[in-house]
Design a protein around this motif. Structure first.
Motif, PDB file in Angstrom:
ATOM      1  N   ARG A 142       0.923  -1.513   0.224  1.00 49.08           N
ATOM      2  CA  ARG A 142      -0.030  -0.324  -0.120  1.00 49.08           C
ATOM      3  C   ARG A 142       0.649   1.215   0.609  1.00 49.08           C
ATOM      4  O   ARG A 142      -0.067   2.258  -0.841  1.00 49.08           O
ATOM      5  CB  ARG A 142      -0.942   0.298   1.195  1.00 49.08           C
ATOM      6  N   ARG A 143       2.365   1.121   0.407  1.00 50.64           N
ATOM      7  CA  ARG A 143       2.937   2.787   0.902  1.00 50.64           C
ATOM      8  C   ARG A 143       3.158   2.601  -0.558  1.00 50.64           C
ATOM      9  O   ARG A 143       3.600   3.439  -1.408  1.00 50.64           O
ATOM     10  CB  ARG A 143       4.025   2.105   1.933  1.00 50.64           C
ATOM     11  N   ALA A 144       4.125   1.258  -1.197  1.00 45.21           N
ATOM     12  CA  ALA A 144       5.348   1.511  -2.372  1.00 45.21           C
ATOM     13  C   ALA A 144       3.735   1.556  -3.485  1.00 45.21           C
ATOM     14  O   ALA A 144       4.060   2.799  -4.705  1.00 45.21           O
ATOM     15  CB  ALA A 144       5.445   0.246  -2.841  1.00 45.21           C
ATOM     16  N   LEU A 145       2.437   1.850  -3.682  1.00 44.58           N
ATOM     17  CA  LEU A 145       1.310   1.965  -4.363  1.00 44.58           C
ATOM     18  C   LEU A 145       1.195   3.267  -4.155  1.00 44.58           C
ATOM     19  O   LEU A 145       1.044   4.119  -5.694  1.00 44.58           O
ATOM     20  CB  LEU A 145       0.170   1.368  -4.450  1.00 44.58           C
ATOM     21  N   ASN A 146       1.101   4.082  -3.414  1.00 48.06           N
ATOM     22  CA  ASN A 146       0.756   5.186  -3.549  1.00 48.06           C
ATOM     23  C   ASN A 146      -0.731   5.891  -3.407  1.00 48.06           C
ATOM     24  O   ASN A 146      -1.088   6.972  -2.449  1.00 48.06           O
ATOM     25  CB  ASN A 146       1.513   6.232  -4.022  1.00 48.06           C
ATOM     26  N   PHE A 147      -1.523   5.032  -4.387  1.00 45.30           N
ATOM     27  CA  PHE A 147      -2.369   5.749  -4.667  1.00 45.30           C
ATOM     28  C   PHE A 147      -3.942   4.407  -3.676  1.00 45.30           C
ATOM     29  O   PHE A 147      -3.006   3.447  -3.551  1.00 45.30           O
ATOM     30  CB  PHE A 147      -3.316   5.666  -5.690  1.00 45.30           C
ATOM     31  N   HIS A 148      -4.847   4.324  -3.153  1.00 48.84           N
ATOM     32  CA  HIS A 148      -5.517   2.895  -2.888  1.00 48.84           C
ATOM     33  C   HIS A 148      -5.772   2.332  -4.611  1.00 48.84           C
ATOM     34  O   HIS A 148      -6.200   3.007  -4.878  1.00 48.84           O
ATOM     35  CB  HIS A 148      -6.720   4.092  -2.612  1.00 48.84           C
TER      36      HIS A 148
END
Lengths: 139, 520
Positions: A59-65
């Motif tokens: 989730r951190r790496a994706l930045n967006f939900h």
């Protein structure tokens, strides 16, 4: 999963799969591949990353939900049909242009934009499902 | 990749004529909610904007549908085939009076439900996607009404079905999950049947374009098992519309979600099934539809009576509304069974009345819950003294749903009874009158117990609060629409008549898709 081999290999695997998913997405116009397949590969990449490092890391790496990514994809796919309005052709008509970059002509089209939208919808929704399933494992 | 340096003549496969921007009205009712739903998904945490944006987009949707209906009534059916491919190879959107008027009514109901949801859907419901689901469901419903392709119709069914699953389980209460499971499984069986029938249809005709099918079904004669196809579609759509004996999913699920979701479902979703029946069994398989009229007629009688009796037996306002939805479906099926311009325009007018009426009934249930603290007739009492305004609304809505003047339900029932008596189908006429009588008793029971009864001490466990102003506004708008239909029925009768004759004689529909004449 806490095995050393998997945790060492996972970042490389994730990166490779993401690059490959873009390759599959772009070759999909005339050859096997496309937005759906590419999106599935990318979603599996995030799934692997999640198994190795846990869901919060992804989730951190994706930045967006992931659902926001899927929403953006839906938006892009729908917008890809809109240039047809300006050119006086029916909705979703494929419009092509082939600009030249350093002597190499690159075919760009609204079809490709639509396919990128499909890619993002699949990435978003499947990553969302995968992360939700992986989350539950530790409850 | 485009072939370089070589000009290919594409006129055999692609549309060459320029498309005027006004034709985009055909696609706008689908495009608008999809775009807005996607934006809401992106800003899913900025919940403040969701309600405002949804109401605005749905209001624009009503405008677009209104313009579309005006154009269709003035110029006849309009068609646009996606991606410039020539029909029947491309997916056509073809709008005739039937599709346009259903789509307009559905969008008006949706905007009212959306207005009433502004205060009632809390931040959790919004964060879990009430408004994106609502908009995507509207995209599916509009798409189903406007498409001119059977497979595309299936796709829009799936779109609104999946969104409705989402709406149904928002809140995640045990009863909701239970209802949603039944709803999901039985509806998936229905859509699977629909898909099988569609595959069979494609195998038989080699086309799924409705205009093309309408032309070919008349010509193919006994060379294809058209009766089997028509029966499969009848079963699939009867399941969607909650007709007896495949109606069990509706009473099992529609009372579980909040009143607004119930209003959306009860108002819109079963009507899509009726619309599909009209399109497939009346326009495409005209001969087989008439041959099946006997079966549809008895199904209609059973559905009407079962719905009305079920409504009598319940004591929860939402369950009563659910059974009245079923009874209304029976009434529309009766019109399809009677056929002819009289029966069909009666069914179409009844659908136009039923969308706002049933939505208003569910929303009214929501207001009663806010004011009286319960949905149950065992606990409600004394609402007349507490809120005369709510009582007035309840009175008018009850009259409209039961089919009494000056409500909107009267005229379509009059049209249907007259059509039934004209064709000698006494059992249908009797069932329409009897089910209307039973519905009057069921609603009269609600009125007597919840409104007229003086407050009973001790039973009133839950204290009532105040009603949401937005919710009242929505119900008032819907009630006014129903009164307008009841007092000035002429324009609605005229539109229903135009829509029915468009179904009975598909030539103008076919001409809109194939301007050069003929099919493929």
């Amino acid at each position: 999963m806490q095995t050393l081999i998997f945790r060492t290999a996972a970042p490389y695997l994730t990166g490779l799969m993401l690059m490959f998913s873009v390759f599959v997405l772009l070759r999909g116009h005339n050859e096997p591949g496309g937005g759906f397949t590419g999106g599935l590969i990318a979603a599996s990449a995030f799934g692997i990353h999640g198994i190795a490092f846990g869901v919060p890391a992804v989730r951190r790496a994706l930045n967006f939900h992931p659902m926001a990514i899927a929403g953006f994809g839906l938006f892009v796919a729908a917008v890809a049909g809109l240039p047809s309005l300006v050119f006086g052709v029916p909705f979703l008509t494929g419009l092509w242009s082939a600009p030249s970059f350093f002597g190499i002509s690159v075919d760009l089209s609204t079809v490709m934009i639509f396919d990128i939208g499909v890619y993002l919808v699949v990435v978003g929704s499947f990553t969302s499902i995968a992360l939700a399933l992986e989350d539950r494992e530790h409850d | 990749m485009a072939v370089q340096g070589e000009i290919i003549d594409k006129t055999a496969a692609m549309i060459a004529a320029p498309v005027p921007a006004a034709d985009w009205l055909v696609i706008a009712p689908v495009l608008l909610p999809i775009l807005a739903g996607a934006v809401l998904l992106m800003i899913r945490h900025s919940v403040r904007w969701h309600a405002v944006l949804s109401v605005a987009v749905l209001a624009v949707l009503v405008g677009a549908n209104g313009l579309l209906l005006r154009r269709v009534l003035a110029e006849g059916p309009v068609s646009m085939t996606m991606g410039s491919w020539l029909p029947p190879f491309g997916i056509s959107f073809t709008v005739d009076a039937l599709g346009a008027v259903f789509s307009l009514t559905a969008s008006i109901v949706a905007v009212c439900c959306c207005v009433s949801s502004v205060r009632d859907v809390d931040a959790t419901g919004r964060r879990y996607g009430f408004y994106p689901f609502l908009l995507l469901m509207m995209a599916g419903v509009s798409g189903a009404f406007l498409t001119g392709d059977v497979f595309n119709l299936y796709v829009w069914f799936e779109v609104f079905l999946i969104s409705s699953f989402g709406l149904l389980i928002l809140g995640s209460e045990k009863s909701q999950i239970d209802g949603a499971t039944k709803y999901a499984i039985l509806n998936l069986v229905g859509t699977t049947l629909f898909l099988i029938a569609t595959g069979y249809l494609y195998g038989t005709f080699g086309t799924l374009n409705m205009a093309d099918l309408a032309t070919k079904a008349g010509q193919i004669g006994d060379a294809a098992p058209l009766m089997t196809l028509a029966s499969l579609f009848l079963l699939a759509f009867a399941m969607k519309a909650a007709a007896f004996p495949v109606n069990f999913w509706l009473p099992a699920s529609y009372h579980t979600p909040p009143a607004i979701t119930g209003a959306l479902f009860g108002g819109l979703l079963t009507k899509v099934g009726i619309y599909a029946l009209l399109r497939i069994l009346v326009m495409i398989f005209a001969v087989e539809g008439v041959a099946l009229a006997g079966v549809i007629g008895w199904v209609a009688v059973a559905t009407m009576l079962l719905g009305a009796l079920g409504a009598l037996a319940q004591s929860d306002i939402r369950r009563i509304a659910g059974f009245l939805v079923i009874s209304g479906v029976g009434t529309m099926l009766a019109g399809i069974a009677l056929g002819g311009n009289g029966g069909l325009s009666g069914a179409i007018f009844y659908a136009l009345h039923s969308m706002p009426a049933l939505s208003a009934l569910y929303l009214l249930g929501g207001l009663v819950r806010q004011r009286g603290g319960s949905f149950s007739l065992h606990q409600l009492s004394g609402l007349y003294g507490a809120s005369p305004f709510l009582t007035l609304l309840a009175f008018i809505i009850s009259l409209a749903v039961a089919g009494l003047p000056p409500g909107s339900g009267l005229w379509p029932k009059v049209m249907l009874v007259r059509a039934a008596l004209d064709s000698g189908a006494w059992q249908i006429a009797a069932a329409i009158l009897l089910s209307g009588f039973l519905a009057t008793i069921a609603l009269g029971r609600v009125f007597i117990l919840a409104f007229w009864r003086t407050e009973i001490a001790g039973v009133q466990a839950v204290a009532g609060g105040s009603m949401s102003i937005m919710g009242c506004c929505a119900v008032v708008i819907l009630t006014l629409a129903m009164l307008a239909m009841g007092v000035m029925p002429e324009p609605f009768v005229r539109v229903s008549g135009t829509a029915a004759s468009g179904l009975l004689d598909a030539s103008s529909y076919v001409r809109a898709v194939f301007p050069g004449g003929g099919g493929s």
